[in-house]
Design an enzyme around this catalytic site. Structure first.
Site, short mmCIF file in Angstrom:
data_model
loop_
_atom_site.label_atom_id
_atom_site.label_comp_id
_atom_site.label_asym_id
_atom_site.label_seq_id
_atom_site.Cartn_x
_atom_site.Cartn_y
_atom_site.Cartn_z
CG HIS A 173 48.03 40.73 40.82
ND1 HIS A 173 48.03 40.78 39.46
CD2 HIS A 173 48.82 41.76 41.25
CE1 HIS A 173 48.78 41.79 39.05
NE2 HIS A 173 49.28 42.39 40.11
CB SER A 194 49.92 44.97 42.31
OG SER A 194 50.79 44.24 41.47
#
Length: 280
Positions: free
Chosen positions: A259, A37
């Protein structure tokens, strides 16, 4: 010489450098992006693969546009080294299926899921300003065993084997390994971000261990390592929203919590492009 011809010549030189002198007359640079990711870009618009939560503004796409490359992006949220050769969640094809004998460039971003670092982000969070108990170190280093250090040691040969297999499948490709952005400056920024200074330092230190492992595996398996940890040191979760390359518990721009955001993706692509050019 016209500006257009100068630009065309500069592009040709860059492609020659990245491919190690391979001919590019047959078409654009053939680029395959592998990883998890940190490369895929979950929740960054536009999402082009709902299973892998892959964005068309992730750093592989931005890098491909910079290099005018033909991109095959198989990065997938949640991926581990096992998903290079196996079907992720039973449905996502092995990432190595994207590799071809004529692939010119391969980027690899992997490792955090192999050591299940996400568990620390969950277990060590201190929402509401109340420090979590036990601390991250007490939880994961119990009995004198450094759980994550052991997992990183176990992951290292898997990364090395993956790099060997990339070379076997794509023998002419330049292989570039990268790690993870810096999340916290020393001490973090508790309680604005829900990790105490000790827990932020602990998780960051394990991310740094992963970076060191990846760098060593790259050096010893005929790949290049590009550090994004140091360039992002002052663009982590404690910075104002306009300076962040990552998003925290409450994202200020579209991105999965903890993230990279679109700005971070853009900067990672620029770092990689600069490294590719500088190293040749």
């Amino acid at each position: 010489m016209t500006a257009r011809r100068v630009a065309a010549l500069a592009l040709a030189v860059l492609l020659w450098c990245v491919t190690g002198g391979q001919a590019v007359a047959g078409g654009p640079l053939r680029y395959v992006a592998l990883g998890d990711s940190s490369a895929a870009g979950p929740l960054i618009p536009d999402q082009i693969d709902t299973t892998c939560l892959r964005s068309d503004r992730n750093w592989p796409h931005v890098l491909a546009a910079t290099l005018h490359a033909a991109l095959t992006d198989v990065s997938c949220s949640g991926a581990t080294t096992a998903d290079f050769t196996g079907r992720q969640a039973g449905i996502v094809p092995p990432q190595f299926d994207a590799l071809r004998p004529d692939t010119d460039l391969v980027t690899v971003a992997i490792g955090a899921n192999d050591i299940v670092l996400s568990s620390a982000f969950v277990a060590c969070a201190s929402p509401g300003g109340v420090p979590a108990q036990p601390s991250c170190r007490e939880r994961y280093d119990a009995g004198g065993v450094d759980t994550f250090a052991a997992r990183i040691r176990d992951t290292a040969p898997k990364v090395g084997a993956a790099l060997n297999e990339i070379h076997r499948r794509s023998p002419h490709a330049k292989v570039v390994v990268t790690g993870y952005l810096t999340y916290w400056r020393p001490g973090g920024c508790f309680p604005a971000d829900p990790y105490t200074p000790a827990d932020a330092n602990y998780i960051q230190s394990r991310l740094d261990m992963v970076a060191g492992m990846l760098a060593w595996q790259a050096v010893t398996h005929r790949a290049s390592y590009v550090d994004i940890r140091l360039p992002s040191a002052w663009h982590g979760l404690c910075e104002p929203p306009e300076r962040r390359w990552l998003e925290g518990a409450t994202p200020s721009s579209p991105a999965y919590p903890y993230h990279p955001n679109a700005e971070g993706m853009r900067h990672v692509a620029a770092i990689l492009a600069g490294a590719l050019k500088a190293r040749h």
